[in-house]
Design an enzyme around this catalytic site. Structure first.
Site, PDB file in Angstrom:
ATOM      1  N   TYR A   1      85.363   9.627  63.004  1.00 16.19           N
ATOM      2  CA  TYR A   1      86.070  10.741  63.629  1.00 16.19           C
ATOM      3  C   TYR A   1      86.478  10.413  65.062  1.00 16.19           C
ATOM      4  O   TYR A   1      87.518  10.844  65.530  1.00 16.19           O
ATOM      5  CB  TYR A   1      85.178  11.990  63.658  1.00 16.19           C
ATOM      6  CG  TYR A   1      85.199  12.793  62.389  1.00 16.19           C
ATOM      7  CD1 TYR A   1      84.777  12.245  61.181  1.00 16.19           C
ATOM      8  CD2 TYR A   1      85.643  14.109  62.389  1.00 16.19           C
ATOM      9  CE1 TYR A   1      84.794  13.000  60.023  1.00 16.19           C
ATOM     10  CE2 TYR A   1      85.660  14.866  61.233  1.00 16.19           C
ATOM     11  CZ  TYR A   1      85.232  14.309  60.052  1.00 16.19           C
ATOM     12  OH  TYR A   1      85.249  15.060  58.895  1.00 16.19           O
TER      13      TYR A   1
ATOM     14  N   LYS B   1      74.835   3.514  53.873  1.00 11.60           N
ATOM     15  CA  LYS B   1      75.598   2.660  52.951  1.00 11.60           C
ATOM     16  C   LYS B   1      75.448   1.227  53.467  1.00 11.60           C
ATOM     17  O   LYS B   1      76.423   0.529  53.763  1.00 11.60           O
ATOM     18  CB  LYS B   1      77.069   3.126  52.939  1.00 11.60           C
ATOM     19  CG  LYS B   1      77.960   2.403  51.965  1.00 11.60           C
ATOM     20  CD  LYS B   1      77.757   2.817  50.514  1.00 11.60           C
ATOM     21  CE  LYS B   1      78.583   1.949  49.595  1.00 11.60           C
ATOM     22  NZ  LYS B   1      78.291   2.190  48.164  1.00 11.60           N
TER      23      LYS B   1
ATOM     24  N   ASP C   1      76.372   7.231  48.088  1.00  3.25           N
ATOM     25  CA  ASP C   1      76.979   7.529  46.779  1.00  3.25           C
ATOM     26  C   ASP C   1      75.908   8.019  45.803  1.00  3.25           C
ATOM     27  O   ASP C   1      76.119   8.979  45.056  1.00  3.25           O
ATOM     28  CB  ASP C   1      77.766   6.318  46.231  1.00  3.25           C
ATOM     29  CG  ASP C   1      77.025   4.992  46.349  1.00  3.25           C
ATOM     30  OD1 ASP C   1      75.946   4.946  46.968  1.00  3.25           O
ATOM     31  OD2 ASP C   1      77.536   3.986  45.808  1.00  3.25           O
TER      32      ASP C   1
ATOM     33  N   ASP D   1      80.212  15.080  56.505  1.00  5.57           N
ATOM     34  CA  ASP D   1      81.329  15.975  56.186  1.00  5.57           C
ATOM     35  C   ASP D   1      81.432  16.133  54.674  1.00  5.57           C
ATOM     36  O   ASP D   1      81.551  17.244  54.152  1.00  5.57           O
ATOM     37  CB  ASP D   1      82.634  15.397  56.760  1.00  5.57           C
ATOM     38  CG  ASP D   1      83.811  16.316  56.482  1.00  5.57           C
ATOM     39  OD1 ASP D   1      83.652  17.534  56.656  1.00  5.57           O
ATOM     40  OD2 ASP D   1      84.880  15.816  56.068  1.00  5.57           O
TER      41      ASP D   1
ATOM     42  N   ASP E   1      79.975  19.430  52.147  1.00  5.35           N
ATOM     43  CA  ASP E   1      80.847  20.214  51.261  1.00  5.35           C
ATOM     44  C   ASP E   1      80.303  20.194  49.833  1.00  5.35           C
ATOM     45  O   ASP E   1      80.401  21.181  49.107  1.00  5.35           O
ATOM     46  CB  ASP E   1      82.281  19.661  51.260  1.00  5.35           C
ATOM     47  CG  ASP E   1      83.182  20.409  52.243  1.00  5.35           C
ATOM     48  OD1 ASP E   1      82.684  20.812  53.308  1.00  5.35           O
ATOM     49  OD2 ASP E   1      84.380  20.586  51.946  1.00  5.35           O
TER      50      ASP E   1
HETATM   51  C1  IPM Z   1      83.775  20.494  58.929  1.00  2.56           C
HETATM   52  C2  IPM Z   1      85.270  20.494  58.765  1.00  2.56           C
HETATM   53  C3  IPM Z   1      85.876  19.743  59.936  1.00  2.56           C
HETATM   54  C4  IPM Z   1      85.355  18.322  59.893  1.00  2.56           C
HETATM   55  C5  IPM Z   1      87.411  19.790  59.953  1.00  2.56           C
HETATM   56  C6  IPM Z   1      87.927  21.197  60.035  1.00  2.56           C
HETATM   57  C7  IPM Z   1      87.988  18.958  61.071  1.00  2.56           C
HETATM   58  O1  IPM Z   1      85.639  19.958  57.540  1.00  2.56           O
HETATM   59  O2  IPM Z   1      83.281  21.001  59.956  1.00  2.56           O
HETATM   60  O3  IPM Z   1      83.098  19.993  58.036  1.00  2.56           O
HETATM   61  O4  IPM Z   1      85.914  17.486  59.167  1.00  2.56           O
HETATM   62  O5  IPM Z   1      84.374  18.049  60.591  1.00  2.56           O
HETATM   63 MG    MG Z   2      84.029  19.460  56.316  1.00  2.00          MG
END
Ligand code: IPM
Ligand code: MG
Length: 368
Positions: free
Chosen positions: A146, A196, A228, A252, A256
């Site tokens: 990032y 990894k 993974d 990230d 999710d």
């Molecule tokens: C998160 C989001 C952010 C990230 C985006 C909105 C930039 O997906 O906080 O997980 O990738 O960190």
């Molecule tokens: Mg995210």
């Protein structure tokens, strides 16, 4: 009487409507606990770009600088609508990452939690969920891909290319690992180290630092797992995890997936902690497709308030109460349309009604 200043960044899409509900909860907390909360609303995100020409205007930076804590709603537009904003001023690149960098919020704490009673939200079978899912993912938030160096251009063969570096120094790695160990010490003393190292040199260094930092926490058992493999284990056997620590991009993606095993990212609040400042935000996006319909569940936003109470104001019991109030509303058989399908046997209520019910439950709880 304690006084705190809280910057409120409502954001885009469903942001304003779920933020409203979080504010209702903050107001009740203020009354119940003899606090004085100064809520400072300030523009942030795509909406700020359109109203102020920048997604993180200087005035918002000034407000956040003064705040004791920041409550931030989700930001962003649909893929198509984003194109109306120059790429570097899109809210993710133009506001969110700069805020993370400004306050060096290196520790992103993302609880992935689903009590047994709410197992019906999850796509996983009840026998996989067992007594419930309850883990904390700790994501490094200001390093790695990032924030590494980036380069684009045309190479000697005339081909467009991109180079994006995954960069960390040993201090950045050590500080997030310490966070992982400290949280593991407060829980089951088991820490999953996600990496990894069979491919990435960054993970080799990460693991070297892990071995060093571990010496300071002899009581904690460290379990190494490739990222993974961790993705598979999260689906097959999520209850084996208690605390997981990982670099930015892995976090990230896996967080999710955490939302996926719960049944919705709408159940994912988070805390982003820096040395001097912390901000709190849902882990999900702004869901422009359901914005304004009153069907978004404010759980992740109200949960972010609970995390603020815990991490910024040391109000541990009240944080517990906020969680319990939300669980209580679900346990009473209510849900919002984003989380539950019609016919799922729940009483469908709106975003506002969910907030009202949380407030009602919380107000009925004893204070210390
Ligand atoms: C998160 C989001 C952010 C990230 C985006 C909105 C930039 O997906 O906080 O997980 O990738 O960190
Ligand atoms: Mg995210």
């Amino acid at each position: 009487m304690s006084k705190y200043k809280i910057a409120i960044l409502a954001g885009d899409g469903i942001g304003p409507e779920i933020t409203e509900e979080a504010i209702k909860v903050l107001k009740v907390i203020e009354q119940r606990n003899n606090l004085e909360l100064e809520l400072m609303h300030t523009p942030f995100g795509a909406s700020a770009y359109f109203s102020h020409g920048h997604p993180y205007p200087d005035e918002s930076k000034a407000v956040c600088d003064q705040a004791d804590a920041i409550l931030k709603g989700p930001i962003g537009l649909s893929h198509e609508a984003s194109k109306e904003i120059p790429i570097d001023l899109q809210p993710e690149r133009g506001a969110l990452l700069p805020m993370r960098a400004r306050y060096n919020t290196y520790a992103n704490i993302r609880p992935v939690s689903l009590p047994k009673g709410l197992a019906h939200f999850s796509p996983l079978k009840p026998e996989v969920i067992g007594e419930g899912i309850d883990m904390i993912m700790i994501r490094e938030l200001v390093g790695g891909l990032y924030f590494g160096s980036k380069e684009t251009g045309v190479n000697d063969e005339g081909l467009r290319y991109v180079k994006e570096a995954l960069e960390y120094d040993e201090n950045q790695i050590a500080q997030i690992l310490h966070e992982g160990f400290k949280i593991a010490m407060r829980r089951k003393k088991v820490l999953h180290n996600i990496h990894k190292s069979n491919v990435l040199k960054s993970s080799v260094l990460w693991n070297e630092i892990m071995d060093e930092v571990k010496q300071e926490y002899p009581e904690v058992e460290v379990i190494h797992m490739l990222v993974d493999a961790a993705a598979t284990h999260l689906c097959l056997n999520p209850t084996q995890f208690d605390v997981m620590v990982m670099e930015n991009m892995f976090g990230d993606i896996l967080s999710d997936q955490g939302g996926g095993i719960l049944g919705s990212l709408g159940l994912m609040p988070s805390a982003c902690l820096g040395p001097e400042k912390a901000y709190y935000e849902p882990s999900h996006g702004s869901a422009p497709d359901i914005a304004g319909k009153g069907i978004a569940n404010p759980y992740s936003m109200i949960g972010s308030v609970a995390m603020m109470l815990e991490y910024s104001f040391d109000m541990f019991q009240e944080a517990e109460n906020v969680w319990a109030a939300m669980q209580g509303v679900f346990n009473d058989g209510y849900s919002t349309a984003d989380l539950s399908k019609p016919g799922a046997g729940v009483n469908m209520i709106s975003t506002v009604e969910f907030g009202d019910k949380v407030v009602e439950k919380l107000s009925a709880m004893p204070t210390i």
